[in-house]
Scaffold this motif. Structure first.
Motif, mmCIF file in Angstrom:
data_model
loop_
_atom_site.group_PDB
_atom_site.id
_atom_site.type_symbol
_atom_site.label_atom_id
_atom_site.label_comp_id
_atom_site.label_asym_id
_atom_site.label_seq_id
_atom_site.Cartn_x
_atom_site.Cartn_y
_atom_site.Cartn_z
ATOM 1 N N ARG A 134 0.633 25.725 -12.721
ATOM 2 C CA ARG A 134 1.723 25.401 -11.786
ATOM 3 C C ARG A 134 1.965 23.896 -11.699
ATOM 4 O O ARG A 134 3.102 23.458 -11.561
ATOM 5 N N HIS A 135 0.894 23.113 -11.796
ATOM 6 C CA HIS A 135 1.043 21.659 -11.789
ATOM 7 C C HIS A 135 1.845 21.216 -13.009
ATOM 8 O O HIS A 135 2.749 20.387 -12.915
ATOM 9 N N GLN A 136 1.524 21.785 -14.168
ATOM 10 C CA GLN A 136 2.240 21.419 -15.394
ATOM 11 C C GLN A 136 3.710 21.811 -15.296
ATOM 12 O O GLN A 136 4.598 21.044 -15.692
ATOM 13 N N LEU A 137 4.015 23.000 -14.778
ATOM 14 C CA LEU A 137 5.412 23.416 -14.596
ATOM 15 C C LEU A 137 6.145 22.474 -13.652
ATOM 16 O O LEU A 137 7.299 22.110 -13.890
ATOM 17 N N ALA A 138 5.487 22.086 -12.575
ATOM 18 C CA ALA A 138 6.106 21.169 -11.618
ATOM 19 C C ALA A 138 6.393 19.816 -12.263
ATOM 20 O O ALA A 138 7.433 19.205 -12.010
#
Length: 73
Positions: free
Chosen positions: A9-13
């Motif tokens: 989720r951090h990478q997507l954000a």
């Protein structure tokens, strides 16, 4: 949420970060990548992990290691 999900989720954000215009701009002050980075750090601290996961894993104490039966040659 486990560590892999937080990293995902951090990478997507991070990939979704771009200048916002119009109605989306009013929510621009919320730092979603920063939010997930804080959650990753909290997860790491709760489990006693190193900051960048760079330290080698400590071997299990001898009592915790499984014993394997000796097999004949």
């Amino acid at each position: 949420m486990d560590m892999n999900e937080l990293f995902y989720r951090h990478q997507l954000a991070l990939m979704a970060t771009r200048p916002l215009h119009g109605a989306s701009a009013r929510h621009a002050d919320f730092d979603l990548p920063g939010h997930y980075a804080d959650r990753i750090d909290a997860y790491r601290v709760r489990r006693g992990m190193s900051k960048y996961f760079a330290e080698p894993a400590r071997p299990a104490p001898p009592a915790a290691r499984p014993t394997l039966p000796h097999l004949p040659n």
